[in-house]
Design an enzyme around this catalytic site. Sequence first.
Site: not given
Ligand code: NAD
Length: 340
Positions: A18, A67, A88, A139-141, A164, A168, A193, A295, A299
């Site tokens: 995403f 990775i 990411f 993340t802020d979590e 999770y 992180k 988020n 729930d 949570h």
């Molecule tokens: N979505 C949110 O609201 C949010 C908020 C704050 C921080 N984050 C952080 O941002 C980052 C991206 O979040 P997102 O929502 O885009 O996640 P996502 O789940 O949409 O995407 C994760 C991507 O990482 C890839 N991936 C997973 N494991 C892998 C591995 N071992 N090697 C290579 N690629 C791998 C997946 O194929 C996927 O394309 C994360 O680190 C998440 O913790 C997300």
Amino acid sequence: MPESVDIKTILVTGGAGFIGSNFIRYILETRPEWQVVNLDKLTYASNPEALEMFNTSSRYTFAKGDIADREFLEDLFDHYRFDAVVHFAAESHVDNSISAPAAFIQTNLVGTFTLLETCRRHWLNDQVAGGGRFLHISTDEVYGSLGESGKFNEESPYRPNSPYSASKAGSDHLARSYFHTYGMDVVITNCSNNYGPYQHAEKFIPTIIRKALSGQEIPVYGDGTNVRDWLYVEDHCEALLVCLEKAAAGEQYVIGGNNEWANLDLVRYICKRLDKLAPRADGAPYYNQMRLVTDRLGHDRRYAVDAGKLHSQLGWAPRTGFQEGMDRTITWYLQKFKKA
Ligand SMILES: NC(=O)c1ccc[n+]([C@@H]2O[C@H](COP(=O)([O-])OP(=O)(O)OC[C@H]3O[C@@H](n4cnc5c(N)ncnc54)[C@H](O)[C@@H]3O)[C@@H](O)[C@H]2O)c1
């Protein structure tokens, strides 16, 4: 620390997900001189549609891999000289971390460690090449849960509550330690988020839209009063680029939208926008489909962040109004679900 980092080639991990895919699109549009290599394992969470939009760019290369695979990373780093890694890649869905936590430990902890080690070998042992920058996205979590008042900032103690957020948090600590121990140029960000196009259908906002449009019940955990801060994904990408180019090595920034919503109010809001943008055939409000469900375990009650440091030091503030961002998001999902 340089005023701004000189970048030609970046490695983006998780760029089929995403936020990563939105970030690559943003970079290709705004940094015409940069080359982008996208390393992604293509798990269930990845979005093939997101990849299609880059294929026409000669400045973009895709590398399928894990990775946590040291040999694969070695080959990649032998082949390219990366000026920065924007990390990411992660397992990112809290519900999955409760039912099956092992993958979260493997990717978020072991994977981040393997990536950091590869950077250390290639950046810090190579006297000629010098070091690159490692931007660690988190993340802020990691800060746990808030009561009714107050906000997290960079000084808040880490108190993760789900597998999770714990994985992180561990990855943040590892990244931090590579700055303090080895002098690697690491910057860490913790965002609230995100919402916007290309988010996986399992996440909260896509679920609301998907269930509403398909006439199913819209599930909301508990009593619906849990509060989250929401930031439009493009604003997050902008903040990350500012951190990548301007932050001092070893810095950490929280990022947020100053936009708190109780889950139930958010569902009501999205349903109202849907009533306007794609009314139900029978004219009834989509909110009638809302159902409270048991729930989620552990949570967290409320998250909110104070992004004042990022604003005062690097001049970033969110730009997208909530209605504008939400309408763009809903319009994107309307197209997607129509195609499906
Ligand atoms: N979505 C949110 O609201 C949010 C908020 C704050 C921080 N984050 C952080 O941002 C980052 C991206 O979040 P997102 O929502 O885009 O996640 P996502 O789940 O949409 O995407 C994760 C991507 O990482 C890839 N991936 C997973 N494991 C892998 C591995 N071992 N090697 C290579 N690629 C791998 C997946 O194929 C996927 O394309 C994360 O680190 C998440 O913790 C997300």
